[in-house]
Design a protein around this motif. Structure first.
Motif, PDB file in Angstrom:
ATOM      1  N   ASN A 132       0.822  -1.211   0.000  1.00 29.17           N
ATOM      2  CA  ASN A 132       0.000   0.000   0.000  1.00 29.17           C
ATOM      3  C   ASN A 132       0.852   1.255   0.000  1.00 29.17           C
ATOM      4  N   ASP A 133       2.034   1.179   0.617  1.00 31.03           N
ATOM      5  CA  ASP A 133       2.927   2.334   0.693  1.00 31.03           C
ATOM      6  C   ASP A 133       4.268   1.977   0.046  1.00 31.03           C
ATOM      7  N   ASN A 134       4.424   2.147  -1.302  1.00 23.25           N
ATOM      8  CA  ASN A 134       3.417   2.771  -2.118  1.00 23.25           C
ATOM      9  C   ASN A 134       3.386   2.104  -3.485  1.00 23.25           C
ATOM     10  N   GLY A 135       3.488   0.746  -3.460  1.00 16.77           N
ATOM     11  CA  GLY A 135       3.330   0.026  -4.708  1.00 16.77           C
ATOM     12  C   GLY A 135       1.993   0.323  -5.356  1.00 16.77           C
ATOM     13  N   ALA A 136       0.949   0.475  -4.529  1.00 14.51           N
ATOM     14  CA  ALA A 136      -0.386   0.760  -5.052  1.00 14.51           C
ATOM     15  C   ALA A 136      -0.409   2.095  -5.792  1.00 14.51           C
ATOM     16  N   GLY A 137       0.274   3.105  -5.243  1.00 15.40           N
ATOM     17  CA  GLY A 137       0.315   4.400  -5.920  1.00 15.40           C
ATOM     18  C   GLY A 137       1.012   4.305  -7.260  1.00 15.40           C
ATOM     19  N   SER A 138       2.120   3.564  -7.318  1.00 17.53           N
ATOM     20  CA  SER A 138       2.844   3.382  -8.576  1.00 17.53           C
ATOM     21  C   SER A 138       1.975   2.669  -9.599  1.00 17.53           C
ATOM     22  N   ALA A 139       1.250   1.625  -9.160  1.00 12.89           N
ATOM     23  CA  ALA A 139       0.364   0.898 -10.059  1.00 12.89           C
ATOM     24  C   ALA A 139      -0.764   1.780 -10.562  1.00 12.89           C
ATOM     25  N   LEU A 140      -1.283   2.631  -9.693  1.00 15.51           N
ATOM     26  CA  LEU A 140      -2.374   3.531 -10.082  1.00 15.51           C
ATOM     27  C   LEU A 140      -1.926   4.557 -11.114  1.00 15.51           C
ATOM     28  N   VAL A 141      -0.715   5.098 -10.947  1.00 15.13           N
ATOM     29  CA  VAL A 141      -0.214   6.059 -11.936  1.00 15.13           C
ATOM     30  C   VAL A 141      -0.153   5.412 -13.315  1.00 15.13           C
ATOM     31  N   ALA A 142       0.403   4.208 -13.385  1.00 17.24           N
ATOM     32  CA  ALA A 142       0.504   3.527 -14.679  1.00 17.24           C
ATOM     33  C   ALA A 142      -0.871   3.173 -15.230  1.00 17.24           C
ATOM     34  N   GLU A 143      -1.778   2.721 -14.368  1.00 19.02           N
ATOM     35  CA  GLU A 143      -3.118   2.356 -14.818  1.00 19.02           C
ATOM     36  C   GLU A 143      -3.899   3.575 -15.319  1.00 19.02           C
ATOM     37  N   VAL A 144      -3.821   4.676 -14.583  1.00 18.24           N
ATOM     38  CA  VAL A 144      -4.509   5.891 -15.032  1.00 18.24           C
ATOM     39  C   VAL A 144      -3.893   6.388 -16.333  1.00 18.24           C
ATOM     40  N   GLY A 145      -2.562   6.299 -16.447  1.00 17.54           N
ATOM     41  CA  GLY A 145      -1.918   6.660 -17.708  1.00 17.54           C
ATOM     42  C   GLY A 145      -2.422   5.812 -18.857  1.00 17.54           C
ATOM     43  N   ARG A 146      -2.588   4.505 -18.618  1.00 23.53           N
ATOM     44  CA  ARG A 146      -3.115   3.609 -19.662  1.00 23.53           C
ATOM     45  C   ARG A 146      -4.535   4.008 -20.066  1.00 23.53           C
ATOM     46  N   LEU A 147      -5.377   4.298 -19.075  1.00 25.21           N
ATOM     47  CA  LEU A 147      -6.759   4.685 -19.369  1.00 25.21           C
ATOM     48  C   LEU A 147      -6.800   5.989 -20.167  1.00 25.21           C
ATOM     49  N   LEU A 148      -5.960   6.950 -19.777  1.00 21.69           N
ATOM     50  CA  LEU A 148      -5.958   8.242 -20.479  1.00 21.69           C
ATOM     51  C   LEU A 148      -5.411   8.096 -21.899  1.00 21.69           C
ATOM     52  N   SER A 149      -4.544   7.114 -22.104  1.00 26.51           N
ATOM     53  CA  SER A 149      -4.005   6.925 -23.456  1.00 26.51           C
ATOM     54  C   SER A 149      -5.104   6.560 -24.447  1.00 26.51           C
ATOM     55  N   THR A 150      -6.200   5.996 -23.959  1.00 29.70           N
ATOM     56  CA  THR A 150      -7.308   5.620 -24.856  1.00 29.70           C
ATOM     57  C   THR A 150      -8.177   6.816 -25.222  1.00 29.70           C
ATOM     58  N   VAL A 151      -7.963   7.942 -24.522  1.00 29.83           N
ATOM     59  CA  VAL A 151      -8.694   9.182 -24.847  1.00 29.83           C
ATOM     60  C   VAL A 151      -7.704  10.327 -25.015  1.00 29.83           C
ATOM     61  N   ALA A 152      -6.485   9.997 -25.441  1.00 29.56           N
ATOM     62  CA  ALA A 152      -5.424  11.002 -25.530  1.00 29.56           C
ATOM     63  C   ALA A 152      -5.805  12.169 -26.428  1.00 29.56           C
TER      64      ALA A 152
END
Length: 468
Positions: free
Chosen positions: A268-288
């Motif tokens: 949780n401190d802070n692998g989850a944050g790192s995973a979330l950044v990459a996941e949100v980046g992936r999601l935004l890439s589909t609406v870049a």
């Protein structure tokens, strides 16, 4: 109203991308700042950026003051004789110097400023112990570094930080920050070891000197020996970076930190944050193509020892090229988002609108906090928030212990947080005539708005950035 397309929301709700990255990060193990494991973690994040189709993915290297753990032990002599050297009992605190000290034990409870004042001269030449707990009567969290510095400045020769969470979990955490190494040896002990030490110290405190302070010469007072083996040497750390959206000079920074303490998997401190950044980046890439402003993903190194990765980015990026910062830290302990807004009302309104769109709860706080990578930007007046998840517990919970493992987390929580953060970041990176204005503040305005208690903490630790 949700602004992300339905297909992106559906993707976020069913994706395993972030959870797989989080799993891989926890399997690395030791990701201590400056270690080979930290670099492996950053490289795994870069690979995730590349898999998500993000551009400019890579590593940025910078120098840090490194620290390497050796053995640690704590012995008690007096009314009870015990020796503790297991990692479930005692560990060194990063930034401590190596050394061995023997002295009477003085317990200052939760380590409030009032408790240190009340202890008076009894702290001179003593080993001082303080709990990781912050009393409910306090309106802010008391950081271990404050307790350590207060002990050292009052003449203590050693410091013991005892956990208030049960489970044979000695807590770790930086005590030197940008003043490494610290002046006196410091260790963390489990609640179970700490409770015994506190009981022995309380029994001894029944004997007082003429001035009412504890009699440190009382033969019933326990004597403690701290032994610490460690190295403080310069090394390097890395940030993992990538971009999504148009090639604008200005960018919304979406950040987290990939490093974790060496005793922990750092789930949780802070692998989850790192995973979330990459996941949100992936999601935004589909609406870049919908984005009006570039989103810069930065997974920092060396947060746990003084925000070095964040400071490197803040100091090497022109401030007028940073639209705002969304920092993710400890954001998978539940699915209820909490956002520390640092008083940036426009960013608060953006997250509130995102949560309203999904009819999900949102907890916010506007106090300016110097804890977390967003502080490197907030202190300069750059709009920045820290997103985490709400918890009923006091302090870090499993964080900073060897119990911060993947089994404590739930992929459904990660997906929920990813959805909300993607929605908020999408709003921040698109120009909307009816959207909130994200205003900057001057350094002077930030300085004057910092709570007196946090100013005291920053000055105590030598971290106040507004002098000179």
């Amino acid at each position: 109203m949700v602004e992300l397309p339905d297909r992106v929301v559906g993707d976020a709700r069913t994706s395993d991308f972030g959870w797989e990255l989080l799993t891989d990060l926890t399997d690395i193990g030791n990701r201590m700042a400056g270690s080979a494991g930290e670099r492996r973690g950053a490289e795994r994040v870069v690979a995730a950026y590349e898999d998500a189709g993000l551009r400019n993915a890579g590593l940025v290297e910078f120098e840090i003051p490194g620290w390497w753990r050796g053995d640690a032990a704590l012995s008690v002599a007096g009314p009870v004789d015990r020796h503790h050297d297991g990692s479930h009992e005692v560990i060194a605190l990063p930034g401590t110097p190596a050394g061995e000290v023997t002295a009477p034990l003085v317990d200052v409870g939760d380590g409030t400023y009032e408790a240190f004042e009340a202890a008076g001269d009894a702290l001179e030449g003593a080993v001082v112990m303080a709990s990781s707990n912050t009393p409910e009567s306090h309106d802010r969290w008391l950081h271990r570094m404050e307790k350590y510095v207060n002990a050292a400045e009052r003449g203590a020769v050693g410091f013991v930080f005892r956990n208030h969470i049960e489970g044979s979990l000695p807590p770790t955490g930086e005590i030197g920050y940008h003043n490494r190494p610290g002046p006196i040896p410091a260790v963390g002990v489990s609640k179970e070891v700490g409770e015994r030490l506190a009981r022995l110290a309380a029994d001894a405190n029944a004997s007082v000197d003429d001035d009412g302070s504890p009699d440190t010469d009382d033969p019933a007072r326990p004597e403690v020996t701290i032994e610490v083996d460690c190295r403080n040497e310069p090394t390097t750390s890395v940030n993992a970076v990538a971009d999504v959206g148009p090639d604008t000079d200005e960018a919304v920074l979406l950040t987290a930190h990939v490093d974790a303490h060496d005793v922990s998997d750092g789930a949780n401190d802070n692998g989850a944050g790192s995973a979330l950044v990459a996941e949100v980046g992936r999601l935004l890439s589909t609406v870049a193509d919908d984005l009006d402003t570039r989103v810069r993903l930065v997974t920092f190194g060396s947060e746990e020892i003084g925000l070095w990765g964040a400071y490197h980015t803040a100091e090497t990026t022109p401030h007028d090229e940073i639209a705002c910062v969304v920092n993710l830290d400890g954001a998978c302990s539940s699915r209820d988002l909490r956002v520390g807004t640092n008083g940036f009302e426009g960013m608060a309104a953006t997250f509130e609108a995102a949560a309203d769109g999904f009819a999900t709860p949102l907890e916010t706080g506007d106090m300016i906090s110097p804890h977390g990578d967003q502080w490197a930007f907030v202190q300069e007046g750059i709009p920045a928030v820290m997103a985490s998840t709400a918890s009923d517990g006091s302090g870090r919970g499993w964080g900073h212990t060897h119990a911060d493992t993947l089994d404590k987390l739930d992929p459904r929580d990660l997906r929920e947080v990813a959805t909300l953060v993607a929605e908020a970041t999408y709003r921040l990176a698109t120009d909307a005539a009816d959207g909130p204005t994200i205003d900057r503040r001057s350094r002077e305005a930030i300085r004057d708005a910092i709570d007196e208690g946090y100013e005291r903490e920053l000055r105590t630790g030598g971290r106040w950035p507004y002098d000179g």
